[in-house]
Motif scaffolding. Structure first.
Motif, short mmCIF file in Angstrom:
data_model
loop_
_atom_site.label_atom_id
_atom_site.label_comp_id
_atom_site.label_asym_id
_atom_site.label_seq_id
_atom_site.Cartn_x
_atom_site.Cartn_y
_atom_site.Cartn_z
N ALA A 1 2.44 1.04 5.59
CA ALA A 1 2.20 2.41 6.40
C ALA A 1 0.64 2.97 6.03
O ALA A 1 0.26 3.21 5.05
N GLY B 1 0.93 -1.36 -0.10
CA GLY B 1 0.00 -0.03 0.12
C GLY B 1 0.91 1.18 -0.07
O GLY B 1 0.77 2.10 0.81
N ASP C 1 0.45 -1.42 -4.51
CA ASP C 1 -0.74 -0.73 -4.33
C ASP C 1 -2.09 -0.85 -5.55
O ASP C 1 -1.58 -1.03 -6.88
N ARG D 1 5.94 7.85 -0.33
CA ARG D 1 6.64 8.63 0.49
C ARG D 1 7.55 7.80 1.61
O ARG D 1 8.57 8.44 1.83
N TRP E 1 -2.86 -6.39 -1.86
CA TRP E 1 -1.81 -7.14 -1.34
C TRP E 1 -2.45 -8.61 -1.20
O TRP E 1 -1.58 -9.57 -1.43
N GLU E 2 -3.70 -8.61 -0.98
CA GLU E 2 -4.13 -9.89 -0.59
C GLU E 2 -4.09 -10.82 -2.17
O GLU E 2 -4.11 -11.99 -1.93
C1 LIG Z 1 -3.65 6.33 3.29
S1 LIG Z 1 -2.84 5.78 1.96
C2 LIG Z 1 -1.39 5.30 2.78
C3 LIG Z 1 -0.05 5.56 1.48
C4 LIG Z 1 1.14 5.25 2.01
N1 LIG Z 1 1.48 3.94 2.77
C5 LIG Z 1 1.35 6.31 2.97
O1 LIG Z 1 1.68 6.15 4.38
O2 LIG Z 1 1.62 7.50 2.27
C6 LIG Z 1 -3.51 4.12 1.73
C7 LIG Z 1 -3.03 3.23 0.46
O3 LIG Z 1 -3.50 1.96 0.53
C8 LIG Z 1 -3.81 1.29 -0.63
N2 LIG Z 1 -4.48 0.29 -0.34
C9 LIG Z 1 -5.64 0.16 -0.07
N3 LIG Z 1 -6.13 -1.23 0.27
C10 LIG Z 1 -4.96 -2.13 0.00
C11 LIG Z 1 -4.90 -3.39 0.13
N4 LIG Z 1 -5.89 -4.19 0.29
N5 LIG Z 1 -3.58 -3.66 -0.51
C12 LIG Z 1 -2.81 -3.05 -0.77
N6 LIG Z 1 -2.95 -1.48 -0.74
C13 LIG Z 1 -4.01 -1.00 -0.52
C14 LIG Z 1 -4.60 2.45 -1.24
O4 LIG Z 1 -4.71 2.44 -2.53
C15 LIG Z 1 -3.73 3.95 -0.89
O5 LIG Z 1 -2.72 4.19 -1.56
#
Ligand SMILES: C[S@@+](CC[C@H](N)C(=O)[O-])C[C@H]1O[C@@H](n2cnc3c(N)ncnc32)[C@H](O)[C@@H]1O
Length: 288
Positions: free
Chosen positions: A140, A77, A98, A82, A126-127
């Motif tokens: 994060a 994700g 992502d 960042r 991710w799943e």
């Molecule tokens: C709040 S943002 C955080 C992004 C980054 N980790 C940060 O801290 O800046 C949440 C991110 O999680 C991704 N996301 C949501 N569900 C997810 C999943 N099941 N597997 C991987 N990524 C996911 C979204 O697309 C989004 O880019």
């Protein structure tokens, strides 16, 4: 689901789905929190978490301590990168996973601009995606959006050879928005899971992590009151109506601090939890 061994996972699932249902009811189309939800927010997310803001972040410091020049890492994700982008300078390679094409477009654009060549992107949740294992796997500010926390965490644990990390808010954004939420919606928001719920789910999986709560400096600034109104209208899932904007203008005009050009919320810092564990070697693992 539902046996004594996974009650926390069941509770987690309920909290996330009830909250997504509320989001969908108030703002149709947003409740799925799919890739498309984040696509629309990619540029704004990049601006508010811009790589330079991350430089002093305690999580990045912790990741750097856990890695070296020959380490491999997976950022689950990754959003606009960042953590993936600044970490890349000190490791062999980073895989950024992502589901949002918009987030990954911004990540790749910034990687080119910064001359970062060792970050590979994988689009998908991710799943669902298949990625190789890595020395360090981290995620994060993602888990609280995922209904199937158990599945997500089992995969995260299995993918990490040396270190697994979660970074989650330790003070719900809801707490800040609560008075405004109640004012506009006339009821409290459906609560989402917190990092404490995540610890119980991990415990159900036989994982007893270290936890460190750190303070993050709030660097979000609004150039104009209109920008702040747009941000809070979106966060509060309010319709784009002149009467809503007028109401928000009155409330935010009193509450926000700072000069024109750099308006900010009175909250100078917010806590976040760094959750870390060392995965057990595959051969010695009992099934999670
Ligand atoms: C709040 S943002 C955080 C992004 C980054 N980790 C940060 O801290 O800046 C949440 C991110 O999680 C991704 N996301 C949501 N569900 C997810 C999943 N099941 N597997 C991987 N990524 C996911 C979204 O697309 C989004 O880019």
């Amino acid at each position: 689901m539902g046996s004594d061994g996974n009650l926390a996972s069941v509770r987690w699932h309920r909290l996330v789905t009830c909250r997504l249902e509320e989001t969908e009811r108030l703002s149709p189309g947003l409740g799925s929190l799919s890739g498309a939800f984040w696509d629309r927010r990619a540029e704004r997310h990049a601006a508010s978490t811009y790589v330079t803001h991350t430089a002093g972040d305690p999580f990045l410091r912790r990741l750097r301590r856990a890695t070296h020049s020959s380490s491999t890492a997976i950022d689950v994700g990754a959003g606009t990168g960042r953590f993936a982008l600044p970490l890349a300078a000190g490791v062999k390679e980073v895989t950024a996973v992502d589901p949002s094409a918009g987030m990954l477009d911004v990540l790749r654009r910034d990687a080119r601009r910064l001359g970062v060549r060792n970050v590979t992107t994988v689009r998908g949740s991710w799943e669902e995606t298949s990625t190789a294992v890595a020395d360090v796997v981290f995620s994060a500010f993602v888990l609280t959006l995922v209904p199937e926390a158990r599945r997500f965490l089992i995969k995260l644990d299995a993918a990490a050879r040396q270190h697994a990390f979660l970074y989650l808010g330790a003070y719900s954004g809801d707490a800040v928005l609560d008075p405004l939420w109640r004012h506009f919606h006339g009821a409290p928001r459906a609560p989402g899971p917190t990092y404490l719920d995540a610890l119980v789910v991990l415990r159900e999986l036989g994982i007893e992590p270290e936890v460190k709560v750190v303070e993050l400096i709030n660097r979000r600034r609004f150039a104009t009151l209109d920008q702040a109104i747009e941000h809070y209208r979106d966060a509060l899932l309010l319709a784009d109506l002149p009467c809503v904007r007028r109401e928000l203008e009155g409330l935010l005009g009193i509450w926000l601090l700072g000069r024109r050009g750099a308006l900010r919320s009175p909250l100078r810092t917010t806590p976040a939890a760094i959750i870390h564990w060392t995965p057990r070697p595959m051969s010695g693992r009992s099934p999670r």
